[in-house]
Design a protein around this motif. Structure first.
Motif, PDB file in Angstrom:
ATOM      1  N   SER A   1       1.014  -1.145  -0.080  1.00 11.62           N
ATOM      2  CA  SER A   1       0.300  -0.168  -0.278  1.00 11.62           C
ATOM      3  C   SER A   1       1.270   1.227  -0.450  1.00 11.62           C
ATOM      4  N   GLY A   2       0.363   1.826  -0.480  1.00  8.39           N
ATOM      5  CA  GLY A   2       1.977   3.450  -1.139  1.00  8.39           C
ATOM      6  C   GLY A   2       3.044   3.314  -2.105  1.00  8.39           C
ATOM      7  N   PRO A   3       3.874   3.594  -1.616  1.00 10.13           N
ATOM      8  CA  PRO A   3       5.327   3.308  -1.899  1.00 10.13           C
ATOM      9  C   PRO A   3       5.590   1.845  -2.052  1.00 10.13           C
ATOM     10  N   PHE A   4       6.549   1.461  -2.434  1.00  9.61           N
ATOM     11  CA  PHE A   4       7.195   0.257  -2.151  1.00  9.61           C
ATOM     12  C   PHE A   4       7.878   0.389  -3.093  1.00  9.61           C
ATOM     13  N   ALA A   5       8.837  -0.819  -2.642  1.00  9.36           N
ATOM     14  CA  ALA A   5       9.777  -2.034  -3.571  1.00  9.36           C
ATOM     15  C   ALA A   5      10.731  -2.624  -3.226  1.00  9.36           C
ATOM     16  N   LEU A   6      11.032  -3.445  -4.337  1.00  8.50           N
ATOM     17  CA  LEU A   6      11.951  -5.016  -2.772  1.00  8.50           C
ATOM     18  C   LEU A   6      13.213  -4.656  -3.605  1.00  8.50           C
ATOM     19  N   ARG A   7      13.611  -5.036  -2.178  1.00  8.44           N
ATOM     20  CA  ARG A   7      15.029  -5.347  -1.674  1.00  8.44           C
ATOM     21  C   ARG A   7      15.268  -7.113  -1.839  1.00  8.44           C
ATOM     22  N   LEU A   8      16.385  -7.363  -2.574  1.00  6.76           N
ATOM     23  CA  LEU A   8      16.909  -8.691  -3.386  1.00  6.76           C
ATOM     24  C   LEU A   8      18.259  -8.809  -2.635  1.00  6.76           C
ATOM     25  N   ARG A   9      18.028  -9.981  -1.424  1.00  2.46           N
ATOM     26  CA  ARG A   9      19.409 -10.182  -0.790  1.00  2.46           C
ATOM     27  C   ARG A   9      20.000 -11.526  -1.462  1.00  2.46           C
ATOM     28  N   THR A  10      21.076 -12.040  -2.084  1.00  5.46           N
ATOM     29  CA  THR A  10      21.443 -13.373  -2.210  1.00  5.46           C
ATOM     30  C   THR A  10      23.308 -12.508  -1.692  1.00  5.46           C
ATOM     31  N   ASP A  11      23.864 -14.099  -1.767  1.00 11.43           N
ATOM     32  CA  ASP A  11      25.095 -14.343  -1.098  1.00 11.43           C
ATOM     33  C   ASP A  11      26.282 -13.914  -1.515  1.00 11.43           C
ATOM     34  N   ALA A  12      25.921 -12.693  -2.492  1.00 12.02           N
ATOM     35  CA  ALA A  12      26.578 -13.013  -3.952  1.00 12.02           C
ATOM     36  C   ALA A  12      26.529 -10.904  -3.743  1.00 12.02           C
TER      37      ALA A  12
END
Length: 161
Positions: free
Chosen positions: A140-151
């Motif tokens: 809801s409202g502004p959003f973003a995705l943060r993707l964390r891998t090992d690298a």
């Protein structure tokens, strides 16, 4: 050049003038705090946004948004929003619905995803072996995705749901 004439020599009283300017600036800051304080919600949002700042993260640019790029289908209403983000060789496809998010990371890789959304805590989502992920919480409202891998860490552009 403050405090100097056109020939590079200090003007008389330049230190006094800088001191007076600094005092005036401090008085204006104090007046702003009293007369026009920053709302607590805005202050929290600013602190949270700064806390989300990740210097090592790569930015995944939005390359497709069905609201902007897709052709409308006659008679179809309430279609899910389709988004594609790209950072180098990594692509993140996301479908945003009223029920949450469904997506896939390509090429598939082990990762954790955080759905970021302003002052709320981030919703954590795990990516399976085929790169798929789901979230039962719609943004809801502004959003973003943060993707964390090992690298690496990849953060998408911020969008409004």
């Amino acid at each position: 050049m403050t405090g100097q004439d056109g020939h590079g020599t200090p003007q008389e009283g330049s230190g006094e003038r800088e001191f007076e300017d600094a005092l005036l600036e401090e008085e204006l800051r104090q007046a702003a705090v009293v007369l026009d304080p920053v709302p607590d919600a805005l202050r929290r949002l600013a602190v949270d946004a700064y806390a989300l700042h990740d210097l090592d993260a790569r930015i995944a640019e939005l390359t497709f948004d069905s609201l902007m790029d897709a052709l409308p289908v006659r008679g179809v209403t309430d279609v899910p929003r389709m988004l594609t983000f790209r950072a180098g060789e990594v692509t993140v496809d996301v479908e945003v619905t009223d029920d949450g998010l469904i997506g896939q990371v390509l090429p598939p890789r082990p990762a954790d995803i955080e759905v970021l959304g302003g002052p709320q805590t981030a919703t954590r989502v795990t990516v399976d072996t085929l790169g798929r992920f789901t979230s039962d919480t719609p943004p809801s409202g502004p959003f973003a995705l943060r993707l964390r891998t090992d690298a690496e860490v990849i953060v998408t552009e911020w969008l409004r749901a």
